[in-house]
Write an enzyme that holds these catalytic residues in place. Structure first.
Site, short mmCIF file in Angstrom:
data_model
loop_
_atom_site.label_atom_id
_atom_site.label_comp_id
_atom_site.label_asym_id
_atom_site.label_seq_id
_atom_site.Cartn_x
_atom_site.Cartn_y
_atom_site.Cartn_z
N GLY A 53 79.21 3.11 41.81
CA GLY A 53 80.72 4.04 42.61
C GLY A 53 81.03 3.84 43.48
O GLY A 53 81.91 3.74 43.87
N ARG A 338 60.58 -10.13 33.90
CA ARG A 338 59.54 -9.63 33.51
C ARG A 338 58.91 -9.17 31.70
O ARG A 338 57.91 -7.62 31.77
CB ARG A 338 60.63 -7.78 34.43
CG ARG A 338 60.44 -8.21 35.80
CD ARG A 338 61.53 -6.57 36.44
NE ARG A 338 61.19 -7.62 38.05
CZ ARG A 338 62.88 -6.60 38.47
NH1 ARG A 338 63.79 -5.75 37.57
NH2 ARG A 338 62.73 -6.81 39.06
C1 FAD Z 1 62.59 2.41 41.77
C2 FAD Z 1 63.84 1.17 41.71
C3 FAD Z 1 64.01 0.07 41.75
C4 FAD Z 1 64.70 -0.95 42.11
N1 FAD Z 1 64.51 -2.24 42.40
C5 FAD Z 1 65.97 -2.16 42.55
C6 FAD Z 1 65.74 -4.09 43.45
O1 FAD Z 1 65.55 -4.34 44.57
N2 FAD Z 1 66.61 -4.94 43.19
C7 FAD Z 1 68.11 -4.59 42.48
O2 FAD Z 1 68.59 -5.93 41.99
N3 FAD Z 1 67.62 -3.58 41.30
C8 FAD Z 1 66.66 -2.68 41.41
N4 FAD Z 1 66.55 -1.49 40.75
C9 FAD Z 1 67.43 -1.76 39.99
C10 FAD Z 1 68.90 -0.73 40.11
O3 FAD Z 1 68.76 0.11 41.73
C11 FAD Z 1 69.76 -0.18 39.46
O4 FAD Z 1 70.18 -0.45 38.42
C12 FAD Z 1 71.50 0.46 40.50
O5 FAD Z 1 71.17 1.06 41.68
C13 FAD Z 1 71.94 1.10 39.83
O6 FAD Z 1 73.42 1.53 40.21
P1 FAD Z 1 74.54 2.13 39.85
O7 FAD Z 1 75.67 2.37 41.16
O8 FAD Z 1 74.91 1.76 38.52
O9 FAD Z 1 73.75 3.65 39.55
P2 FAD Z 1 73.06 4.65 40.02
O10 FAD Z 1 72.40 4.15 41.73
O11 FAD Z 1 71.94 5.39 39.37
O12 FAD Z 1 74.66 5.99 40.08
C14 FAD Z 1 74.65 6.74 39.25
C15 FAD Z 1 76.12 7.23 39.89
O13 FAD Z 1 76.06 8.49 39.08
C16 FAD Z 1 75.61 10.02 39.03
N5 FAD Z 1 76.06 10.68 37.34
C17 FAD Z 1 75.43 9.76 36.90
N6 FAD Z 1 76.14 10.64 35.58
C18 FAD Z 1 77.18 11.71 36.22
C19 FAD Z 1 77.83 12.51 35.71
N7 FAD Z 1 77.63 12.84 34.15
N8 FAD Z 1 78.92 13.51 36.26
C20 FAD Z 1 78.54 12.85 37.81
N9 FAD Z 1 77.72 12.24 38.35
C21 FAD Z 1 77.23 11.48 37.38
C22 FAD Z 1 75.11 9.83 40.41
O14 FAD Z 1 75.07 11.30 41.09
C23 FAD Z 1 74.93 9.23 40.61
O15 FAD Z 1 75.97 8.70 41.75
C24 FAD Z 1 65.51 -0.67 40.68
C25 FAD Z 1 65.67 0.53 40.32
C26 FAD Z 1 64.78 1.47 40.83
C27 FAD Z 1 64.21 2.20 39.92
#
Ligand code: FAD
Length: 642
Positions: A53, A338
């Site tokens: 996002g 994994r």
């Molecule tokens: C501990 C850990 C380590 C990881 N390490 C790696 C790595 O080394 N390499 C890799 O490729 N991946 C890794 N991953 C996976 C990766 O971090 C995630 O898949 C990725 O960061 C998800 O990004 P995103 O932007 O899709 O969602 P997120 O970063 O989860 O962001 C979600 C956003 O949506 C907002 N949101 C959600 N619901 C609502 C709502 N209803 N209303 C308003 N806002 C909302 C939240 O506030 C947030 O801002 C890891 C995951 C974990 C748990």
């Protein structure tokens, strides 16, 4: 009773055909453009400020669109992406070790157990190289070698080193890059940021996604917001299991509300169980901690050869240890993907050879790496992870092996999107972990950050213009009947949650739901278990609506109310996950059906019956729409890492 119906098949109409190498170029060229002067007349709502996002909002605003961005945390830079540790893949071939766009594509299709779309995965591999350049230009401090060049390491399921990293804090550094780009646009007035606001409903007018209903989490005020398109970047739903490596706030509400309004939900049962997490230490725990996969570059996984061997690890001689990943999978060794490493850990623990409390753990041992490279080199690469491990367990991993066990980590399933990342609701786009797009049945390590940033920086900004070119759409007023109905639905639901006034906490329901999911829809699934789980979930959901206790009111900061709404959605999602897992009578990647395994216990796919994306529409009885998967470039074969 029928648990599901079968509906019409679905196709990805946006994907071009022809040579795969030029599909993305041709799609971009064919997509309609919006001229710069018209962009400022168009508004896009972006839900979520994680890597997907944040990068999308910054890029759309930079392109000249008006962006309204939402997150529930107190700052966009606290999105869960900040927790990502190990790294981000890109087919740069800096190591000259045989990597290429085609190899990253191949590894990802194979790693996903041939349940992902070739077109999407190829584009992901192509765009991966641009991501690194973009992030370096932003100043992201990737690790460098002595000579100053960007360093790489390996992740599971690959035999090359293509993972770029910033120690064990890659997500944090990448997010700070995206956040700075966003902040610049906030400063310029192109993005309006609403932190501590939760989207609780999608507004659809004339069949198009036109806005959202949000709750201000501080004051409780409900409001509506309108735009020409809505982008969901709301992350994954691993917390349906209660215990996971995800941040406690991660939830499915934004996606689930869209699903209830008509967006298909794809492959909900594909969950990633990560093999290297700190084992559960007791029933009080509310969260699990990941130890990054990067550690398997240097750590060796083993258990005692004999069952019930309770000696300290240092007292067990080499000859009495079983380095089972190296033994079973000699070509990939400790770096198998994994799903494979997790099941192998479960198998040795089921045999009674697990270590630590309850026998639910295996060793990840750095003794050889420390002897070979020296403590300092190991500290340089993994220092913060070792420190985190020591703080949590009280054990020093420089001296004794880490104890690790698989835990829920990532969800490959999500809202169905086409090649343009548009859902089945026109004007609703979905990026990052919230969509189902690129990983098939199993995601390879370091590919989520790659996908989130590919979607946000490079794919969506190009494809959304094709949709926005038909705008701006009719101006909406809060009095529009569809808007009033959406808002009333949110208010009624909150009132209903508060009115139950029962005697059980939200967390107690969530924990019990998580137990059911882990037991029956976790690392191993059976027809009998999944059928039982559906009944248990329904019973618990009824009890939730009769007995949940949500103290306080809706007109204030009320974290119990927030959680209650999210858990209510998890109940519905959990049921669909079990139904999806039940209907897919094959094993594939993270979905292991005990009835479908090879003689040596590996996942057994049935390509003739299940080579499709399972996209579900909402209903009391959900309806399955199949998107057939065709493999022209990487032919499905038995996935072997031996
Ligand atoms: C501990 C850990 C380590 C990881 N390490 C790696 C790595 O080394 N390499 C890799 O490729 N991946 C890794 N991953 C996976 C990766 O971090 C995630 O898949 C990725 O960061 C998800 O990004 P995103 O932007 O899709 O969602 P997120 O970063 O989860 O962001 C979600 C956003 O949506 C907002 N949101 C959600 N619901 C609502 C709502 N209803 N209303 C308003 N806002 C909302 C939240 O506030 C947030 O801002 C890891 C995951 C974990 C748990």
């Amino acid at each position: 009773m029928n648990l599901w119906n079968e509906g019409d098949p679905i196709a990805d109409a946006a994907a071009p055909d022809g040579p795969i190498e030029t599909r993305w170029e041709r799609r971009k060229f064919a997509a309609k453009l919006v001229n710069p002067a018209n962009r400022r007349k168009l508004t896009v709502i972006v839900i979520g400020t994680g890597l997907a996002g944040g990068s999308a909002a910054a890029t759309l605003a930079e392109a000249g669109y008006r962006v309204r961005s939402y997150c529930y945390q107190d700052s966009p830079r606290r999105a869960h992406s900040i927790a990502a540790q190990g790294g981000i893949n890109a087919a740069k071939n800096y190591r000259n070790d045989g990597d290429s766009i085609h190899r990253l594509f191949y590894d990802t299709v194979k790693g996903g157990d041939f349940r992902a779309r070739e077109s999407n995965v190829y584009r992901l591999a192509q765009v991966s190289v641009n991501i690194i350049d973009q992030c370096v230009a932003q100043g992201v401090p990737f690790a460098r070698e002595y000579g100053g060049l960007l360093d790489n390491r390996s992740f599971g399921g690959t035999q090359v080193s293509r993972t770029f990293y910033a120690r064990g804090q890659t997500g944090q550094q990448l997010l700070l890059g995206a956040y700075q780009a966003m902040e610049r646009q906030i400063g310029l007035g192109n993005i309006e940021m609403f932190a501590r606001h939760e989207m609780l409903e999608l507004i659809i007018v004339d069949g198009r996604a036109r806005g959202v209903v949000v709750r201000d989490l501080v004051t409780g005020e409900i409001s509506t917001d309108f735009a020409d398109a809505v982008v969901l970047a709301s992350g994954g739903y691993g917390n349906v299991f209660f215990l996971s490596t995800n941040a406690k706030g991660c939830n499915v509400t934004a996606s689930w509300r869209a699903h209830r309004k008509g967006a298909l939900f794809a492959n909900p049962c594909y969950t990633q169980i990560h093999p290297t997490c700190i084992p559960e230490s007791g029933t009080h725990q509310s969260k699990l901690t990941l130890m990054s996969e990067s550690l398997r570059n240097d750590g060796r996984v083993w258990v005692p050869l004999a069952r019930g061997d309770s000696r300290k690890p240092g007292d067990i001689p080499e000859a009495e240890r079983d380095y089972y990943l190296e033994r079973i999978y000699p070509s990939f060794g400790n770096l198998v993907p994994r799903d494979i490493a997790s099941r192998a850990a479960k198998n040795v623990c089921d045999e009674g050879r697990g270590v630590g409390p309850g026998g639910l753990g295996v060793y990840l041992d750095f003794a050889d790496a420390i002897a070979r490279l020296g403590r300092h080199a190991v500290e340089e690469k993994y220092g913060n992870l070792f420190e985190m491990y020591q703080r949590i367990t009280g054990e020093d991993p420089y001296r004794v092996p880490m104890r690790i066990y698989p835990a829920v980590h990532y969800t490959m399933g999500g809202l169905w999107v086409d090649y343009d990342l548009q859902s089945t609701i026109p004007g609703l786009f979905v990026v990052g972990e919230a969509n189902f797009s690129d990983h098939g049945a199993n995601r390879l390590g370091a590919s989520a950050l790659m996908q989130g940033l590919a979607d946000g920086y490079f794919v969506l900004p190009n494809t959304i213009s094709n949709y926005l070119a038909s705008g701006p759409f009719e101006k909406l007023s809060p009095d529009h009947a569809d808007v009033v109905a959406a808002r009333a639905g949110v208010e009624d639901r909150l009132a209903k949650l508060l009115a139950v006034d029962g005697d059980r906490t939200v967390d107690s329901f969530h924990r019990e739901l998580g137990h059911i999911m882990w037991e029956y829809c976790g690392m191993e699934r059976t027809e009998e278990g999944l059928t039982k789980a559906v009944g248990l979930i329904r019973g618990l959901r009824d009890e939730f609506w009769a007995r949940v206790k949500v103290p306080g009111t809706g007109e204030q900061l009320n974290q119990n109310l927030e959680k209650a709404g999210r858990v209510a959605d998890f109940f519905e999602l959990a049921e669909l996950m079990c139904i999806d897992a039940l209907h897919r009578a094959e094993s594939a990647g993270g979905h292991f059906r005990a009835e479908s395994q090879t003689p040596d216990g590996e996942a057994l796919r049935h390509d003739d019956e299940f080579s499709y994306v399972a996209a579900w529409s909402y209903g009391d009885v959900p309806t399955l729409h199949k998107e057939q998967l065709d493999f022209e470039y990487v032919h499905p074969s038995t996935r072997s890492y031996k």
